[in-house]
Design an enzyme around this catalytic site. Structure first.
Site, PDB file in Angstrom:
ATOM      1  CB  SER A 318      -0.918   0.018   1.228  1.00 40.97           C
ATOM      2  OG  SER A 318      -1.631   1.235   1.326  1.00 40.97           O
ATOM      3  CE  LYS A 324      -4.308  -3.830   2.699  1.00 43.10           C
ATOM      4  NZ  LYS A 324      -4.207  -4.494   1.395  1.00 43.10           N
TER       5      LYS A 324
END
Length: 467
Positions: A318, A324
């Site tokens: 991300s 992430k």
């Protein structure tokens, strides 16, 4: 730019002097700019075209309709192309009007100019060796082109089969590695009964591996060719002995069990074998996509999803959420699968669109078959090397899911009955208590019996003491 002048039925045209192709290829370059994907994107197709031309030249020489010197020059030119020479001169877009005529003429012109060079003549000096009269002798696009496609598809299938086999081996290795990891199986996204992670991965391996046989079966159908049928299958302009000789020579050159189709008129218009082959590719793609869906689900979370496996981290996930990591490799495979499924529809529509004695839409079939195999092979290799081989089991999470699952009640049904099992399951669901706690509390079974019945050995295979 230095040019040479060539002539066809539409008039004169200037061709780049250094080009090994000729006027009809140049017209196709000007006319067709659809995909931006030239024939050279698929080397196996170029090799197959050269093999067909070599087989034809040899047959024409043997029956005396092509002078030996010209035939030998054509065969030598084809040998060079089969070995990889001048592939950059096969420049026509895969999708084109004319039922493949532009592709056939691209091959005829490159082979003719290369043969002229071997005979000591310049490019375009076709009075000494002509693309149509010599390289295309006893042929039509309508038999040479589909025959080359049959050969090319079989060649393209080999690296795909290798990629599937390697993926299958990687999945099988993970099945062995995870053989002792007990987890919950699920149906309709709900807890079902226990299994091992190894059994799950073994299922993936078997499911994908069986399509290797299906691809080989589809290849066998492509060994029947219409070479010698010329324009519509009647064999017009081909000598009587040509067909058998050309087909036999093509089998020898290609190393494939090529045979003549039983009915050349039927074979010239029929696209059934290509539709079948495309269907096999779609079948495999669907199964591959389903497995990637499962990998994404099993790795979901990692803390708020299933989280039973950990995929190798390939890149940050991300631009805004730190830490992430996304399942990018399975996602890319899924997108490949969608394209292959769409390509199968294109093949189906193109095959159905054939009219009377020929299918003018065959270039679309060729493009989609070759492209689907190339994409699937790349996707399988990527999945194997950048995902499957690095997968780890979250053993603790798998164990927690089993311990907390109501699904293990299924193993007790033969011993406490379906009604008791249903009631216990309902109470466990509503109270938060475990199945084990409730069964013991009600005195339905003791701890020793539960230890035996809920052991992995009891739940993962049929039991001898269950009628």
């Amino acid at each position: 730019m230095n040019t040479r002048t060539e002539h066809d039925l539409l008039g004169d045209m200037e061709i780049p002097a250094q080009a090994w192709f000729g006027i009809q290829t140049q017209r196709a370059l000007d006319n067709f700019n659809i995909t931006g994907v030239p024939i050279s994107h698929f080397p196996e197709f170029i090799q197959a075209l050269a093999m067909v031309k070599s087989a034809a030249a040899g047959a024409n020489r043997d029956i005396g309709v092509l002078p030996a010197a010209r035939a030998q020059a054509i065969i030598a030119a084809c040998d060079d192309i089969i070995a990889g020479k001048l592939h950059d001169q096969f420049v026509v877009d895969l999708i084109q009007g004319g039922a493949g005529t532009s592709t056939n003429m691209n091959a005829n012109e490159v082979i003719a100019n290369l043969a002229l060079d071997k005979l000591g003549h310049g490019k375009g000096q076709y009075q000494f060796l002509h693309p149509n009269d010599d390289v295309n002798r006893s042929q039509s696009t309508n038999d040479a082109y589909p025959t080359a496609v049959c050969v090319a598809v079989q060649f393209a299938a080999r690296p795909l089969i290798d990629a599937i086999q390697n993926l299958n081996l990687a999945l099988s290795a993970k099945a062995l590695e995870f053989a002792d990891v007990v987890k919950m199986g699920r149906t309709q996204l709900q807890d079902a009964v226990p299994m091992t992670l190894g059994q799950e991965f073994e299922g993936f391996a078997v499911n994908l591996g069986e399509d290797i046989d299906r691809i080989n079966e589809a290849c066998a159908l492509l060994c029947e060719v219409n070479l010698g049928g010329t324009a519509i299958g009647t064999g017009i302009n081909a000598p009587a002995r040509y067909q058998a000789l050309a087909v036999r020579r093509l089998a020898e050159i290609s190393g494939l069990p090529i045979v003549s189709a039983a009915h050349l008129v039927e074979a010239t218009s029929d696209m059934g074998a290509f539709v079948f082959f495309s269907g096999i590719l779609k079948r495999f793609a669907v199964k591959l996509g389903k497995m990637c869906n499962d990998l994404r689900l099993l790795s979901s979370g990692p803390r708020t999803g299933l989280g039973e496996i950990m995929l190798p981290a390939m890149q940050p996930g991300s631009s805004i959420m730190p830490g992430k990591v996304n399942p990018v490799i399975p996602e890319a495979v899924n997108q490949t699968v969608y394209q292959v499924i769409a390509s199968d529809l294109a093949v189906t529509l193109a095959a159905e669109a054939g009219q009377l004695q020929l299918n003018a839409m065959e270039p679309l079939i060729v493009y989609n078959l070759l492209n689907s195999m190339k994409m699937l092979g790349s996707a399988c290799s990527m999945l194997q090397n950048r995902c499957i081989s690095g997968i780890q089991a979250n053993r603790e999470q798998c164990a927690r899911h089993v311990d907390n699952s109501i699904g293990i009640i299924t193993a007790l049904v033969p011993h406490i009955g379906y009604a008791n099992s249903s009631r216990i399951a309902s109470v466990a669901l509503n109270s938060g208590s475990t199945v084990r706690e409730l069964v013991i509390a009600e005195g339905l079974l003791d701890e020793a019996q539960l230890d035996l019945l809920l052991s992995p050995q009891s739940m993962l295979a049929p039991r001898a003491d269950v009628a």
